[in-house]
Scaffold this active site. Structure first.
Site, PDB file in Angstrom:
ATOM      1  CE  LYS A  35       3.330   3.666   3.273  1.00 33.96           C
ATOM      2  NZ  LYS A  35       3.158   3.736   1.811  1.00 33.96           N
ATOM      3  CB  THR A  36       4.714   8.124  -0.584  1.00 33.35           C
ATOM      4  OG1 THR A  36       3.743   7.190  -0.113  1.00 33.35           O
ATOM      5  CG2 THR A  36       4.602   8.226  -2.098  1.00 33.35           C
ATOM      6  CG  ASP A 221       4.759   1.734  -0.627  1.00 35.34           C
ATOM      7  OD1 ASP A 221       5.140   1.741   0.562  1.00 35.34           O
ATOM      8  OD2 ASP A 221       3.926   2.554  -1.066  1.00 35.34           O
ATOM      9  CD  GLU A 222       1.474   0.444   2.481  1.00 31.49           C
ATOM     10  OE1 GLU A 222       1.719  -0.173   3.532  1.00 31.49           O
ATOM     11  OE2 GLU A 222       0.928   1.561   2.462  1.00 31.49           O
ATOM     12  CD  GLN A 252       0.517   1.790   9.448  1.00 30.70           C
ATOM     13  OE1 GLN A 252      -0.536   2.207   8.948  1.00 30.70           O
ATOM     14  NE2 GLN A 252       1.670   2.403   9.261  1.00 30.70           N
ATOM     15  NE  ARG A 605      -4.618   5.167   9.742  1.00 28.35           N
ATOM     16  CZ  ARG A 605      -3.428   5.170   9.160  1.00 28.35           C
ATOM     17  NH1 ARG A 605      -3.303   5.644   7.943  1.00 28.35           N
ATOM     18  NH2 ARG A 605      -2.355   4.722   9.787  1.00 28.35           N
TER      19      ARG A 605
END
Length: 721
Positions: A35-36, A221-222, A252, A605
């Site tokens: 995503k970044t 973002d997020e 998430q 993770r």
């Protein structure tokens, strides 16, 4: 135009998101989906292909670290013109707005940003002044109440009509007094930054319109972590003119306790009806097996926006499930596996042990110490949160803003200078009566000589010290200002007298603060001093939760702390009902679904190898309790799991196999797999697995009432049925 450098490194869906038409976009970005990169490349696309000026772009992140990383990556793509963008956290961007429009926001020019610790101190003082018993009225609870009200965009006057009980009445009075002192002293806490910035736009349409015209493209973002106020802030800024691209993952969303609202992901589509939705589902982190299990787990949640992670890489090893006798056995097993990992030539820093509750770390730490495994608790005290640093900053804050009561109270007797609690209480009472700052009150008290001679002398010396420091550093560069205060305040000598490693570490931290001042460069040159900018930077940094990197060692952390990280080897410890999912969350509306999202985050993770561990008994609240394996394990597909037994024997979990599986009896054994037995405490059950033989055999029994348990035949006293 050659745009290959923008699109060539992207997959199809990433390319679609980066090159999408100029409309509102909702990017559902799964864990490990890049995503970044999409955000950075989208900004590059807007600048280079759509010819959007960086001046018209605003990018919002949730941590200063993420903002800094994004800025670096954008600058690498488009060059120094990236400096014309506004990139930052909600708090840092709100702070920037308030510095530029302090008059319209009804703030003093040199207002001070206070962190959570200083806010807590101020609330405690207010409660003492009001004669409230801390045993009944918790300052932490009052702090939570104030911040949660602000996060919802509420002032005391907004809640005055909703007072139905004594608790709300008391909290509201504390909130009201807190607001008065902050306004009087020029103090702004983290929640206030956002609320005041929101009110600035709401109450001054001309200012809001100015920024709407400027920021034609907003990227967030997020987004799943936004709270009510942050979402309203964005809606107000965007209006009908700007286009927003939000990147987030509803699967998430794990911070509801911090005010995050998963509903914002759904509301965005309604509030911006022309929104285009793009799903990033290709994962570049985990194996196929881990992703299949995670997808199956999260599918048990309702009202999802929906996506299914996949990978082009290998399927990988099955997820290992370990049923420990107790929490000590669990910790030793994890330590043994990490030792083996290290002996195979891998790094300890590639291992992460995740747990639901901080209290779980103690037994794990003991096992690591015994095994000689270096470790660290991820998320420990950060640099700007350490006592000696906060003391120095408090001196600098008081010098910069003489009405800063929180700073005054922190350092009035640090180092000790003979100013006792009675003197401080007297100053507080006088300040309350006269509605003045503690500094103004102290000056008046010394002038009128309202204290005994000894206390008066000590207080006068302190006031003179602050005035002398202010005069001495007025024309000095920032690093020399910091260094002068450290030494002339007596702090350096004070910590020099603290013997041992702790004292040495404190002195090194003070020296590092001078280095930080040397390296500090403010983002913009507003009409305020570099010292004020540095103090704001320190306050904002102390709000971060991520710790710095250390030498090679295993990483222990809560599941919440693990978000955004990745490790080749991951252990989820304490996978037990009541612990994970946590019992308190099971009693809350939608609590189970958030716990499941937390498990999903933990599982994703892992890059290569994932262990799920649980104990059949665990010391909780000082008592040993029998535990049941977490429902989350039973929600995973059996084909993805392998149960690890003692002596490293591995098999598919028998508890998850088909009931028609063939069970071969072992000769001369009293207890056989598939046999029904009765236990005095746990009731009736069926033997589903065994280890060893005779009296030392270990049996796994699936009891009808309490689920699966492992028992030693020597002590179980089982009755065959």
């Amino acid at each position: 135009m050659d745009i290959s450098h923008i699109l060539n490194d992207l997959n199809d869906k990433q390319r679609e998101a980066v090159s999408a038409e100029l409309t509102n976009l909702q990017i559902l970005a799964g864990a490990g989906s890049g995503k970044t990169r999409v955000l950075v490349y989208r900004i590059t696309w807007l600048i280079e292909v759509e010819k959007v000026s960086p001046f018209n772009l605003l990018a919002v992140t949730f941590t200063n670290k993420a903002a800094h990383e994004m800025h670096q990556r954008i600058e690498k793509m488009v060059g120094l013109i990236a400096n014309n963008m506004w990139i930052g956290t909600f708090h840092s961007l709100a702070h920037r707005l308030l510095r530029a429009h302090f008059k319209e926001a009804n703030l003093s020019q040199n207002f001070q940003v206070i962190d959570a610790d200083d806010q807590y101190r101020l609330i405690k003082r207010i409660m003492r002044d009001a004669g409230l018993d801390e045993a009944k009225w918790s300052p932490k609870q009052a702090q939570w109440y104030i911040n949660s009200q602000k996060d919802e965009g509420l002032r005391p006057k907004d809640s005055a009509e909703n007072v139905y009980d004594e608790f709300t009445e008391v909290m509201l009075k504390i909130f009201q007094r807190y607001e008065e002192i902050c306004q009087q002293s020029g103090l702004v806490d983290f929640s206030e930054l956002l609320l005041r910035a929101f009110e600035l736009w709401r109450d001054h349409p001309e200012i809001c319109l100015h920024y709407r015209k400027r920021f034609k493209y907003i990227l967030v973002d997020e987004f799943q972590d936004t709270n009510s106020l942050q979402y309203e802030w964005l809606k107000l800024l965007a209006g009908q003119e700007s286009k927003i691209m939000i990147v987030g993952d509803d699967d998430q969303s794990i911070y509801s306790w911090r005010g995050a609202r998963i509903d914002n992901m759904h509301s965005f589509i309604k509030d911006f009806p022309d929104t285009k939705i793009i799903k990033l589902e290709q994962n570049y982190r985990s194996t196929g097996t881990i992703l299949k299990a995670a997808n199956t787990l999260i599918s048990h949640n309702n009202a999802r926006l929906g996506k299914n992670l996949w990978t082009a890489s290998q399927e990988g090893d099955p997820i290992a499930v370990y049923a420990a006798f107790n929490d000590i056995d669990e910790a030793r097993f994890i330590a043994d596996q990490i030792k083996q990992w290290q002996e195979q030539g891998n790094r300890l820093s590639e291992c992460a042990i995740l747990y639901r509750s901080n209290a779980q770390s103690r037994v794990l730490e003991d096992a690591f110490i015994q095994a000689g495994i270096p470790y660290r608790i991820y998320g420990g005290l950060r640099f700007f949160e350490r006592a000696e640093i906060k003391d120095t900053l408090a001196y600098l804050r008081l010098i910069s803003q003489i009405t800063d009561d929180a700073a005054f109270e922190r350092i009035i007797n640090t180092p000790t200078r003979g100013i006792g609690l009675r003197t401080v209480d007297f100053l507080r009472e006088q300040a309350k009566q006269t509605q003045q700052s503690l500094w103004a009150t102290a000056k008046q008290v010394t002038h009128l000589q309202l204290l005994p001679a000894r206390a008066l002398s000590a207080l006068s010396n302190f006031l003179n010290l602050i005035e002398n420091l202010a005069n001495a550093i007025q024309c000095l560069p920032l690093p020399e200002q910091v260094e002068h205060v450290i030494h002339q305040s007596g702090l350096y000598h004070h910590y020099q007298n603290e013997k041992g490693e702790k004292g040495r570490a404190r002195l090194e931290n003070l020296e590092e603060l001078v280095t930080a001042a040397k390296q500090f460069e403010p983002e913009e040159t507003i009409a305020n001093s570099k010292l004020t900018a540095f103090l704001t930077h320190a306050a904002l940094e102390s709000g971060e939760t991520q710790a710095d990197s250390y030498s090679d060692c295993a990483q222990l952390m809560t599941l919440h702390s693990a978000k955004g990280l990745e490790f080749p080897l991951v252990f989820l410890a304490g996978m037990e009902e009541g612990l994970f999912p946590h019992q308190m969350c099971l009693e809350e509306a939608n609590g189970l679904e958030e716990e499941r999202r937390l498990c999903y985050v933990g599982m994703t993770r892992a890059m290569k190898k994932l262990y799920l561990c649980y104990a059949e008994s665990r010391f909780l609240h000082g008592k040993e309790k029998s535990q049941r394996s977490s429902r989350f394990i039973s929600e995973l597909p059996p084909s993805c799991l392998a149960e690890i037994r003692m002596r490293t024997q591995i098999s598919q979990p028998l508890s998850l196999k088909s009931k028609s599986a063939t069970l071969v009896p072992i000769e001369n054994e009293k207890y056989q797999i598939g046999q029904y037995v009765k236990h005095a405490k746990f009731g009736s059950g069926i033997i589903i697995n065994r280890e060893g033989s005779g009296a030392k055999a270990r049996l796994q029994i699936n009891f009808e009432q309490v689920g699966s348990k492992w028992l030693m035949t020597e002590y179980a006293d089982l009755e065959t049925l």
